[in-house]
Design a protein around this motif. Structure first.
Motif, mmCIF file in Angstrom:
data_model
loop_
_atom_site.group_PDB
_atom_site.id
_atom_site.type_symbol
_atom_site.label_atom_id
_atom_site.label_comp_id
_atom_site.label_asym_id
_atom_site.label_seq_id
_atom_site.Cartn_x
_atom_site.Cartn_y
_atom_site.Cartn_z
ATOM 1 N N GLY A 61 0.792 -1.221 0.000
ATOM 2 C CA GLY A 61 0.000 0.000 0.000
ATOM 3 C C GLY A 61 0.821 1.266 0.000
ATOM 4 O O GLY A 61 2.052 1.250 -0.160
ATOM 5 N N PRO A 62 0.147 2.391 0.213
ATOM 6 C CA PRO A 62 0.776 3.710 0.137
ATOM 7 C C PRO A 62 1.924 3.918 1.120
ATOM 8 O O PRO A 62 2.895 4.602 0.791
ATOM 9 C CB PRO A 62 -0.358 4.682 0.432
ATOM 10 C CG PRO A 62 -1.616 3.916 0.260
ATOM 11 C CD PRO A 62 -1.288 2.482 0.439
ATOM 12 N N ALA A 63 1.829 3.353 2.318
ATOM 13 C CA ALA A 63 2.920 3.522 3.291
ATOM 14 C C ALA A 63 4.212 2.926 2.750
ATOM 15 O O ALA A 63 5.288 3.519 2.893
ATOM 16 C CB ALA A 63 2.552 2.876 4.629
ATOM 17 N N SER A 64 4.110 1.784 2.112
ATOM 18 C CA SER A 64 5.305 1.145 1.549
ATOM 19 C C SER A 64 5.846 1.930 0.368
ATOM 20 O O SER A 64 7.055 2.023 0.176
ATOM 21 C CB SER A 64 4.979 -0.282 1.133
ATOM 22 O OG SER A 64 4.572 -1.031 2.250
ATOM 23 N N ALA A 67 7.627 4.881 1.809
ATOM 24 C CA ALA A 67 8.875 4.425 2.425
ATOM 25 C C ALA A 67 9.924 4.124 1.354
ATOM 26 O O ALA A 67 11.106 4.426 1.530
ATOM 27 C CB ALA A 67 8.619 3.191 3.288
ATOM 28 N N ALA A 68 9.494 3.545 0.237
ATOM 29 C CA ALA A 68 10.428 3.275 -0.853
ATOM 30 C C ALA A 68 10.996 4.574 -1.412
ATOM 31 O O ALA A 68 12.190 4.660 -1.721
ATOM 32 C CB ALA A 68 9.740 2.474 -1.953
ATOM 33 N N LEU A 69 10.149 5.588 -1.536
ATOM 34 C CA LEU A 69 10.642 6.897 -1.987
ATOM 35 C C LEU A 69 11.645 7.478 -0.992
ATOM 36 O O LEU A 69 12.651 8.077 -1.393
ATOM 37 C CB LEU A 69 9.473 7.859 -2.177
ATOM 38 C CG LEU A 69 8.575 7.588 -3.371
ATOM 39 C CD1 LEU A 69 7.380 8.537 -3.370
ATOM 40 C CD2 LEU A 69 9.358 7.716 -4.658
ATOM 41 N N ALA A 70 11.378 7.290 0.314
ATOM 42 C CA ALA A 70 12.310 7.764 1.339
ATOM 43 C C ALA A 70 13.646 7.036 1.234
ATOM 44 O O ALA A 70 14.715 7.644 1.386
ATOM 45 C CB ALA A 70 11.703 7.582 2.728
ATOM 46 N N VAL A 71 13.594 5.743 0.954
ATOM 47 C CA VAL A 71 14.832 4.963 0.800
ATOM 48 C C VAL A 71 15.634 5.469 -0.398
ATOM 49 O O VAL A 71 16.846 5.681 -0.308
ATOM 50 C CB VAL A 71 14.518 3.458 0.646
ATOM 51 C CG1 VAL A 71 15.735 2.687 0.180
ATOM 52 C CG2 VAL A 71 13.998 2.891 1.950
ATOM 53 N N VAL A 89 12.683 1.336 6.980
ATOM 54 C CA VAL A 89 11.972 0.608 8.037
ATOM 55 C C VAL A 89 11.234 1.575 8.951
ATOM 56 O O VAL A 89 10.072 1.356 9.314
ATOM 57 C CB VAL A 89 12.958 -0.277 8.831
ATOM 58 C CG1 VAL A 89 12.299 -0.866 10.069
ATOM 59 C CG2 VAL A 89 13.504 -1.388 7.946
ATOM 60 N N ALA A 90 11.889 2.669 9.312
ATOM 61 C CA ALA A 90 11.248 3.661 10.178
ATOM 62 C C ALA A 90 10.048 4.297 9.481
ATOM 63 O O ALA A 90 9.001 4.507 10.107
ATOM 64 C CB ALA A 90 12.264 4.734 10.581
ATOM 65 N N ALA A 91 10.186 4.584 8.190
ATOM 66 C CA ALA A 91 9.072 5.201 7.457
ATOM 67 C C ALA A 91 7.866 4.271 7.406
ATOM 68 O O ALA A 91 6.731 4.708 7.626
ATOM 69 C CB ALA A 91 9.529 5.574 6.043
ATOM 70 N N VAL A 92 8.081 3.000 7.152
ATOM 71 C CA VAL A 92 6.964 2.041 7.126
ATOM 72 C C VAL A 92 6.342 1.947 8.508
ATOM 73 O O VAL A 92 5.111 1.975 8.654
ATOM 74 C CB VAL A 92 7.439 0.659 6.639
ATOM 75 C CG1 VAL A 92 6.374 -0.400 6.895
ATOM 76 C CG2 VAL A 92 7.764 0.690 5.166
#
Length: 101
Positions: A61-64, A67-71, A89-92
């Protein structure tokens, strides 16, 4: 209870896997691949990894996704793989309770 048929199957699979890997190295030591094949063998890990990540993200979903964009942003700015993993991991963990997925 130890099942000899299962143990034998595991050992045979291990030997076959080892021989496949050793065979590839042995062939490439003797035969020089053409430039196209050489470039493909050197560059295939990146696209293969991207395909795995894209498949995983398509099922999440959107959280992942965020988080991928943050990575990606962290890796691009810092070049630090460990920090990028921690940020992802923290973002998720922080985003899932609020936006799901």
């Amino acid at each position: 209870m130890l099942r000899t048929d299962v143990l034998l199957a595991i050992l045979v699979m291990a030997v076959v896997t080892f021989l496949c890997r050793v065979g590839g190295y042995a062939i490439l030591r003797v035969v020089r691949p053409p430039p196209f094949l050489d470039a493909m063998l050197r560059n295939i890990p990146g696209p293969l990894f991207a395909a795995y990540v894209a498949l995983a993200l398509s099922r999440l979903g959107p959280a992942s996704w965020l988080a991928a964009l943050a990575v990606v942003a962290t890796q691009w700015k810092t070049g630090n793989l460990g920090l990028s993993i921690i940020v992802g991991v923290a973002a998720v963990a922080l985003l899932r309770p609020f936006i799901g997925g």
